[in-house]
Design a protein around this motif. Structure first.
Motif, short mmCIF file in Angstrom:
data_model
loop_
_atom_site.label_atom_id
_atom_site.label_comp_id
_atom_site.label_asym_id
_atom_site.label_seq_id
_atom_site.Cartn_x
_atom_site.Cartn_y
_atom_site.Cartn_z
N UNK A 96 0.86 -1.19 0.00
CA UNK A 96 0.00 0.00 0.00
C UNK A 96 0.89 1.24 0.00
N UNK A 97 0.57 2.21 -0.88
CA UNK A 97 1.47 3.35 -0.96
C UNK A 97 1.02 4.47 -0.02
N UNK A 98 1.94 5.35 0.37
CA UNK A 98 1.56 6.46 1.25
C UNK A 98 0.45 7.31 0.61
N UNK A 99 -0.40 7.91 1.44
CA UNK A 99 -1.59 8.61 0.92
C UNK A 99 -1.27 9.99 0.35
N UNK A 100 -0.47 10.04 -0.69
CA UNK A 100 -0.23 11.34 -1.34
C UNK A 100 0.06 11.10 -2.83
N UNK A 101 0.04 12.20 -3.59
CA UNK A 101 0.11 12.06 -5.05
C UNK A 101 1.54 12.12 -5.59
N UNK A 102 2.53 12.39 -4.73
CA UNK A 102 3.91 12.55 -5.23
C UNK A 102 4.72 11.28 -5.14
N UNK A 103 6.05 11.44 -5.17
CA UNK A 103 6.93 10.26 -5.09
C UNK A 103 7.58 10.15 -3.72
N UNK A 104 7.26 11.07 -2.80
CA UNK A 104 7.81 11.00 -1.45
C UNK A 104 9.18 11.66 -1.35
N UNK A 105 9.84 11.54 -0.19
CA UNK A 105 11.14 12.19 -0.01
C UNK A 105 12.25 11.45 -0.74
N UNK A 106 13.37 12.13 -0.93
CA UNK A 106 14.55 11.47 -1.51
C UNK A 106 15.43 10.97 -0.36
N UNK A 107 15.98 9.76 -0.51
CA UNK A 107 16.96 9.28 0.48
C UNK A 107 18.30 9.15 -0.24
N UNK A 108 19.31 9.83 0.27
CA UNK A 108 20.64 9.76 -0.35
C UNK A 108 21.60 9.10 0.64
N UNK A 109 22.28 8.06 0.21
CA UNK A 109 23.19 7.33 1.10
C UNK A 109 24.61 7.89 0.95
N UNK A 110 25.24 8.15 2.09
CA UNK A 110 26.59 8.73 2.08
C UNK A 110 27.46 7.95 3.08
N UNK A 111 28.76 7.85 2.78
CA UNK A 111 29.69 7.19 3.70
C UNK A 111 29.50 5.68 3.72
N UNK A 112 29.70 5.07 4.88
CA UNK A 112 29.60 3.60 4.98
C UNK A 112 28.18 3.12 4.69
N UNK A 113 27.18 3.97 4.85
CA UNK A 113 25.80 3.57 4.52
C UNK A 113 25.65 3.42 3.01
N UNK A 114 26.39 4.21 2.25
CA UNK A 114 26.39 4.09 0.77
C UNK A 114 27.09 2.79 0.40
N UNK A 115 28.28 2.61 0.93
CA UNK A 115 28.96 1.33 0.78
C UNK A 115 30.13 1.24 1.75
N UNK A 116 30.13 0.22 2.57
CA UNK A 116 31.28 -0.05 3.43
C UNK A 116 32.28 -0.80 2.58
N UNK A 117 33.48 -0.23 2.49
CA UNK A 117 34.48 -0.78 1.57
C UNK A 117 35.53 -1.55 2.37
#
Ligand SMILES: Cc1cc2nc3c(=O)[nH]c(=O)nc-3n(C[C@H](O)[C@H](O)[C@H](O)COP(=O)(O)OP(=O)(O)OC[C@H]3O[C@@H](n4cnc5c(N)ncnc54)[C@H](O)[C@@H]3O)c2cc1C
Length: 541
Positions: free
Chosen positions: A386-407
Motif C-alpha cells: 500500500x502506498x503512502x496517501x499522497x500524489x507525489x513520489x515522497x522524499x529522496x533518500x541519499x546514502x553517504x559514507x559507509x551507509x552508501x557502501x562499506x568498503x
C-alpha cells in the motif's frame, strides 16, 4: 530557471542528516552555505544515535586523502570550512615517503607522495594526511558547532532514527521516526518533515536495510567485487520459490555484508623514528598466506604547545585463534609469534604498544553500493502493498559514507569516500534549488533533483569501481594466499625486485591515482563533480 532566494515566497527544501560520523558532519557542513543563501530551509537537522562527546574519540591514526579535504579548502568564503580545514591540517602529518617490502626487509618499491599543495597541483597527484581519528571528527565537529551557533545546523543527539513515516500526506516529504528512549518498541515522528534525507548512519544503516536495494529499474548494481564469495547472512542463490521472494532475496544481496576473511589489528606505538633509528618512510610489508600484511606510518600531532609522535601500525591476518583470543596480552603475543622472523622494526613497534590499546576489527564490506531512493512511495508500496496517501513520489533518500557502501579497509579510503560523497551530494542538491516550473509554490524542483541525483550516482559509481578494482589488485599483491602466494613469493616478487625503481614508481603512482578515481579520462574535478565555473574559481585560488 531562476534561483530561489530567501525573499521569495514558496517552499524550500528541508534536509535531515541521519548519523553524526564524518560522513554526516561533512554532509551538513557542505549544505550549510545553501541555508545561508536561502536555497534550503533552516536549519539542517542532524539526528545521531550516539552522544557526540563520547563517541568518535579514538586515538588510532587514520589516513584521509586530499580529494576529501579540498572541497573545504576551496570554500574560502566560508569560515567554518576554513576552520575545519585548518584544524585538520594542524592535527595531522602529510605522508611523503612510502614503500613496499617483503618479510625479509628488502624493498619492492619506493615512491614519494606530495607534501604540500603546490606539489599536489604540479604533479596532479593527491596527498595523504594522517591524523588521529578523534582529531578528524573533532575538527569537523568544531566547524559544525560554528554553523550551529548561526542557526544553519541543528544537532539532535541520542536520537535513533528507526525508519521514515510511511503515512505522509505531503507529496515530496515525510517525517523521521525516532525511537522512544523509555519504550524502545515505540517510535514517534519528528516535528518537521523533510524532502531530503541523507542516510549517513554507517555500515549497519537502518535506512539502507529498509529502503535500499529496491532499485527496480537498474536492479542491484555490480560494483567490481562480483567474483567474491556470497555475502554473510543471506540465503544462497536459488532458494527462492517465487518471483516476489526472488526480488526480496536480490534486495537482501544488494544490502548485505560480506566477510573479507581477515582481521585488522591496529595500534599507536609510542616510539619516535629517531628512537628506532629510521627515516620517515612509511612502509607496508607483504607476506604470503593467511592474508598477512604489516604497515606503519609516522604520525605527529600537537598536544598543547608540544608535539607528540606515534608510529601508527596495522597488521592484517586470517587466523581464527588470534581473532578469538580475548586476553589482550596473549593476543599481542600470538601476533608477535605469527609475525616472528619478519624484518625489524616490526617486533619493536608492536611490543612498544600497550596490548589493551590494540584494536581488532574484522574486515567486512558491503557487496554492493546503494543508489539513492528516488521514488520512496513506490518502495513503500512494494514492501507493504500500500502506498503512502499522497500524489507525489515522497522524499529522496541519499546514502553517504559507509551507509552508501562499506568498503574493504585494505586501502583505507572509507573516510575519503564518505567526505567526497558529501560534497557531491551538496552539488546535486544545489542544482535543484530553482523555482519549479510545474509547481510555482516550490522553491526547488523535485523532477530536476531526481535527474541530478541519478547523474551523481553514476559519477560516484565510476569512482567506486576504480577503488574496488584497486582493492582487488592490492589484495592479490599484498595478501595472497594458497598457490597465488607461492606464485607471488617465488616468481612475481623476485621479478619486481629486479625492475628499477624509476620504472616502478610511476606505475605505483598511476595505480594510486586510479584507486582514487583519477584516470586519464577523469580528473580530480570530475571526482568532485565540479563544472566549468567551479574549476575556474579553484584555479584562481
Ligand atoms: C580496521 C579499519 C581501518 C580503517 N581505516 C581507515 C583509514 O585509515 N582511512 C579511512 O578513510 N577509512 C578507514 N576506515 C573506514 C572508516 O572507518 C569508515 O569508512 C568511516 O568511519 C565511515 O564513516 P561514516 O560517517 O560513514 O559512518 P560512522 O562513523 O559509522 O558513523 C555513523 C553514525 O551514524 C549514527 N547512527 C547509526 N545508526 C543510527 C540511527 N539509526 N539513527 C541515528 N544515528 C545513527 C552513529 O551513531 C554514528 O554517529 C577503516 C575501517 C576499518 C574497519
Amino acid at each position: 530557471m531562476t534561483t530561489a532566494s530567501q525573499s521569495l515566497p514558496g517552499e524550500r527544501l528541508r534536509v535531515a542528516v541521519v548519523g553524526g560520523g564524518c560522513a554526516g558532519l561533512s554532509s551538513a557542513l557542505h549544505l550549510a552555505p545553501l541555508v545561508e543563501k536561502g536555497l534550503l530551509a533552516s536549519p539542517i537537522d542532524i539526528y545521531t544515535h550516539d552522544n557526540p562527546s563520547m563517541s568518535h574519540q579514538r586515538d588510532i591514526g587514520v589516513g584521509v586523502w586530499s580529494t576529501a579535504l579540498d572541497p573545504f579548502r576551496f570554500e574560502q568564503d566560508r569560515p567554518s570550512h576554513q576552520l575545519a580545514y585548518e584544524s585538520l591540517i594542524q592535527a595531522g602529518t602529510w605522508v611523503t615517503n612510502v614503500g613496499y617490502r617483503t618479510p625479509d626487509g628488502s624493498w619492492l618499491m619506493k615512491s614519494h607522495l606530495p607534501s604540500n599543495h603546490s606539489e599536489v597541483d604540479q604533479r596532479n597527484m593527491p596527498a595523504l594526511l594522517f591524523l588521529r581519528e578523534k582529531d578528524l571528527w573533532n575538527s569537523l565537529s568544531t566547524a559544525v558547532h560554528w554553523e550551529q551557533q548561526r542557526g544553519m545546523i541543528q544537532i539532535h543527539a541520542q536520537q535513533k532514527v528507526t525508519q521514515l513515516w510511511e503515512q505522509s500526506t505531503r507529496p515530496f516529504s515525510t517525517h523521521l521516526m525516532i525511537e522512544n528512549q523509555k519504550n524502545k518498541d515505540l517510535s514517534l515522528p519528528t516535528e518537521r518533515d523533510y524532502h531530503v534525507i541523507i542516510a549517513a548512519d554507517g555500515t549497519h544503516s537502518l535506512l539502507r536495510q529498509q529502503y535500499g536495494g529496491h532499485d527496480v529499474e537498474r536492479r542491484v548494481r555490480l560494483t567490481g567485487t562480483g567474483a567474491l564469495p556470497m555475502p554473510l547472512d543471506i540465503p544462497a542463490e536459488g532458494q527462492h520459490a517465487s518471483a516476489a521472494d526472488w526480488n526480496e532475496m536480490q534486495r537482501q544481496t544488494g544490502i548485505g555484508l560480506q566477510d573479507r576473511h581477515y582481521t585488522v589489528y591496529r595500534g599507536n606505538a609510542p616510539l619516535t623514528r629517531e628512537e628506532m633509528g629510521l627515516d620517515d618512510t612509511s612502509f607496508q610489508t607483504w607476506g604470503t598466506g593467511n592474508s598477512m600484511r604489516f604497515a606503519t606510518v609516522p604520525m605527529v600531532y600537537p598536544v598543547g604547545n608540544r608535539k607528540e609522535e606515534r608510529q601508527v601500525w596495522f597488521i592484517t591476518c586470517d587466523d581464527p585463534e588470534i581473532a578469538q583470543e580475548t586476553n589482550p596480552i596473549k593476543r599481542r603475543d600470538m601476533l608477535l609469534e605469527k609475525f616472528h622472523g619478519w624484518h625489524d622494526p616490526i617486533r619493536r613497534i608492536v611490543e612498544a604498544t600497550d596490548p589493551n590499546e590494540i584494536l581488532a576489527d574484522r574486515a567486512i564490506a558491503h557487496r554492493y553500493a546503494t543508489s539513492p531512493v528516488l521514488n520512496f512511495n513506490h518502495v513503500v508500496e512494494k514492501m507493504r502493498g500500500i502506498r503512502p496517501p499522497n500524489s507525489g513520489s515522497g522524499p529522496f533518500i541519499i546514502f553517504v559514507g559507509d551507509a552508501f557502501m562499506t568498503i574493504d579497509p585494505i586501502l583505507a579510503q572509507g573516510f575519503t569516500v564518505g567526505m567526497e560523497g558529501a560534497y557531491i551530494m551538496k552539488k546535486a542538491i544545489e542544482k535543484a534549488c530553482v523555482k519549479c516550473e510545474r509547481d510555482p509554490t516550490l522553491n526547488y524542483d523535485p523532477y530536476l533533483l531526481e535527474k541530478v541525483l541519478k547523474e551523481r550516482d553514476e559519477s560516484r559509481m565510476k569512482r567506486l569501481v576504480c577503488l574496488l578494482r584497486a582493492t582487488e589488485l592490492v589484495q592479490f599483491l599484498g595478501q595472497p594466499s594458497g598457490t597465488l602466494g607461492q606464485f607471488q613469493t617465488k616468481i612475481l616478487r623476485p621479478v619486481v625486485h629486479m625492475i628499477p625503481n624509476l620504472i616502478k614508481s610511476p606505475i605505483f603512482d598511476r595505480v594510486l591515482k586510479y584507486s582514487l578515481g583519477i584516470t586519464p579520462f577523469r580528473t580530480v574535478a570530475d571526482v568532485h563533480g565540479n563544472d566549468e565555473d567551479d574549476t575556474s574559481k579553484i584555479r584562481k585560488i
